[in-house]
Design a protein around this motif. Structure first.
Motif, mmCIF file in Angstrom:
data_model
loop_
_atom_site.group_PDB
_atom_site.id
_atom_site.type_symbol
_atom_site.label_atom_id
_atom_site.label_comp_id
_atom_site.label_asym_id
_atom_site.label_seq_id
_atom_site.Cartn_x
_atom_site.Cartn_y
_atom_site.Cartn_z
ATOM 1 N N GLU A 1 0.848 -1.197 0.000
ATOM 2 C CA GLU A 1 0.000 0.000 0.000
ATOM 3 C C GLU A 1 0.879 1.240 0.000
ATOM 4 O O GLU A 1 1.864 1.325 0.734
ATOM 5 C CB GLU A 1 -0.899 -0.018 1.240
ATOM 6 N N THR B 1 -2.090 -1.339 -3.730
ATOM 7 C CA THR B 1 -3.311 -0.564 -3.577
ATOM 8 C C THR B 1 -2.950 0.811 -3.039
ATOM 9 O O THR B 1 -1.796 1.094 -2.723
ATOM 10 C CB THR B 1 -4.309 -1.273 -2.649
ATOM 11 N N LEU C 1 -5.357 -1.811 -7.093
ATOM 12 C CA LEU C 1 -6.647 -1.248 -6.720
ATOM 13 C C LEU C 1 -6.414 0.184 -6.250
ATOM 14 O O LEU C 1 -5.890 0.412 -5.158
ATOM 15 C CB LEU C 1 -7.316 -2.062 -5.611
ATOM 16 N N ALA D 1 -7.400 3.272 -4.556
ATOM 17 C CA ALA D 1 -8.407 3.492 -3.517
ATOM 18 C C ALA D 1 -9.087 4.852 -3.643
ATOM 19 O O ALA D 1 -10.314 4.941 -3.598
ATOM 20 C CB ALA D 1 -7.767 3.349 -2.134
ATOM 21 N N THR E 1 -11.572 -0.700 0.975
ATOM 22 C CA THR E 1 -10.457 -1.161 0.154
ATOM 23 C C THR E 1 -10.030 -2.564 0.564
ATOM 24 O O THR E 1 -9.885 -3.471 -0.279
ATOM 25 C CB THR E 1 -9.268 -0.193 0.267
ATOM 26 N N ILE F 1 -10.421 -6.153 -1.490
ATOM 27 C CA ILE F 1 -9.287 -7.036 -1.788
ATOM 28 C C ILE F 1 -9.552 -8.443 -1.270
ATOM 29 O O ILE F 1 -9.307 -9.443 -1.966
ATOM 30 C CB ILE F 1 -7.992 -6.456 -1.189
#
Length: 412
Positions: free
Chosen positions: A43, A110, A133, A135, A324, A328
């Motif tokens: 992240e 992410t 992804l 966010a 988020t 996932i």
């Protein structure tokens, strides 16, 4: 023939080694969790430069991680979060992503907050074939003109949130509009979308002023005076954070927006509304998150868990961080794997249950149909609130799949 002492010694050593190996094997098989390698989520975000949103975001992620892992993880494996600060800079973000992928061996990435940073990481994901992804970044380019196979987005885009505000903007029947926005990808995207949608709905409108301000460095006095001098009867605002607070205070002091109808992106989010307190500009129509006025069971369960964990009310960042991780987890469960291509397939049409209710990630453009609340700002007991908030489902303001195909050329 009787065995010699040397042969007996070899026999006992061999037997002892075999027994030890057997015991070791049994221990590996029987110690709980010993064989379950964590699923590593990389992240990256602008934690230092955007703390108002990202501190609650981090707490929301941690709450979801705790819940998922307490329930046994995903595919029998715990989730592990490995976070990096991207410095609010595209180059730093790409370097952080590369470190997460190559050195930390994460299974996916992410995060990101600022739109130009999100675009840089999306391009990295495309080149490296890594699942990403996004966010929070809101620019429409992320899932349309610059979209790619490996990038999905959670939050409602600038197009979606502008479309949520458009009914109020057109119902006001104002002709002379001024625009104020931060001068980077998110603000530029929001302003262009607003002009396009408003002129399509109301062809006789005029844009009499446009103030594009440097992010985090607004000269609020000069900006509000320029708007006042243009004599608009309506304003579209895209400022957020400290820039929004400075703009509102100067406008209040100078009476720069007196009589003007205002629609404003994000200004109902607690991150940006709470600091205004009794200076909150009453009557603005905004998108946001009225955590105190959502009676649904899904939201109540989230609110209770968040307040129990942190002793504080959630912000929009809390919702985004929480959702988020839940997205996932749902995607990996559906994929049955952390393999990138299987994750891409699983997220295309993935259904997720979140604090705002169920939503899906569209296969056509990888945009989630997560919605937002629209309401009017007011002041109650010395603090800013959203009055009469209404949830707008993201699916209701997105283009059709056929229209999306024109906006997303050769994305895959």
């Amino acid at each position: 023939m009787r065995p010699t002492s040397l042969s007996r010694s070899r026999f006992f050593r061999t037997a002892l080694f075999g027994a030890a190996a057997l015991v070791a094997g049994l221990l590996v098989d029987t110690v709980p969790g010993r064989a379950a390698e964590p699923i590593r989520i990389g992240e990256l975000n602008s934690y230092k430069s955007q703390p108002a949103f990202l501190d609650p975001y981090r707490k929301g992620m941690q709450l979801a991680l705790d819940q998922v892992n307490a329930a046994g993880g995903v595919l029998g494996r715990p989730l592990e979060l490995i976070a990096r600060d991207d410095g609010g800079n595209p180059g730093d973000a790409v370097r952080a992503a590369e470190e997460l992928v190559t050195r930390e061996k994460v299974d996916l990435i992410t995060g990101t907050f600022l739109s130009h940073v999100g675009l840089a990481v999306a391009d990295y994901a495309k080149r490296r074939k890594v699942f990403f992804l996004a966010a929070e970044p809101l620019t429409d380019k992320l899932t349309w003109s610059d979209g790619n196979r490996y990038t999905f987005r959670l939050r409602p885009s600038t197009y979606m949130q502008v479309a949520m505000l458009l009914p109020a903007a057109t119902a006001a029947k104002r002709k002379r509009w001024a625009l104020v926005y931060p001068n980077y990808e998110y603000g530029q995207s929001a302003a262009e979308t607003f002009k396009t949608l408003l002129k399509a709905a109301q062809p006789d409108v005029e844009i009499v002023a446009e103030q594009a301000t440097p992010l985090g460095k607004i000269d609020a006095g000069a900006v509000t005076q320029a708007i006042a001098d243009a004599k608009p009867d309506a304003v579209f605002n895209v400022l957020f954070g400290p820039d929004l607070a400075r703009f509102v205070r100067e406008a209040n002091t100078r009476g720069a927006l007196d009589g003007a109808f205002v629609v404003s992106l994000l200004s109902g989010e607690p991150e940006y509304l709470d600091p205004l307190k009794d200076e909150t500009p009453a009557g603005w129509v905004v998108t946001g998150y009225p955590w105190y006025a959502i009676p649904t069971p899904e939201h109540k369960a989230f609110l209770d868990a968040y307040q129990a964990a942190y002793g504080d009310h959630p912000r929009l960042g809390s919702i985004v961080g929480y959702t988020t991780i839940k997205s996932i987890a749902a995607g990996i469960e559906k994929a049955g794997s952390t393999d990138t291509e299987k994750l891409v397939a699983a997220f295309s049409g993935l259904a997720v249950d979140g604090p705002f209710g169920p939503f899906t990630f569209r296969a056509s453009d990888h945009q989630a149909t997560l919605g937002a609340y629209v309401g009017t700002l007011g002041v109650k007991e010395g603090r800013g609130v959203m009055l009469d908030p209404v949830y707008v489902d993201g699916a209701s303001v997105l283009p059709s799949d056929a229209e999306t195909a024109k906006l997303r050329p050769a994305a895959d």
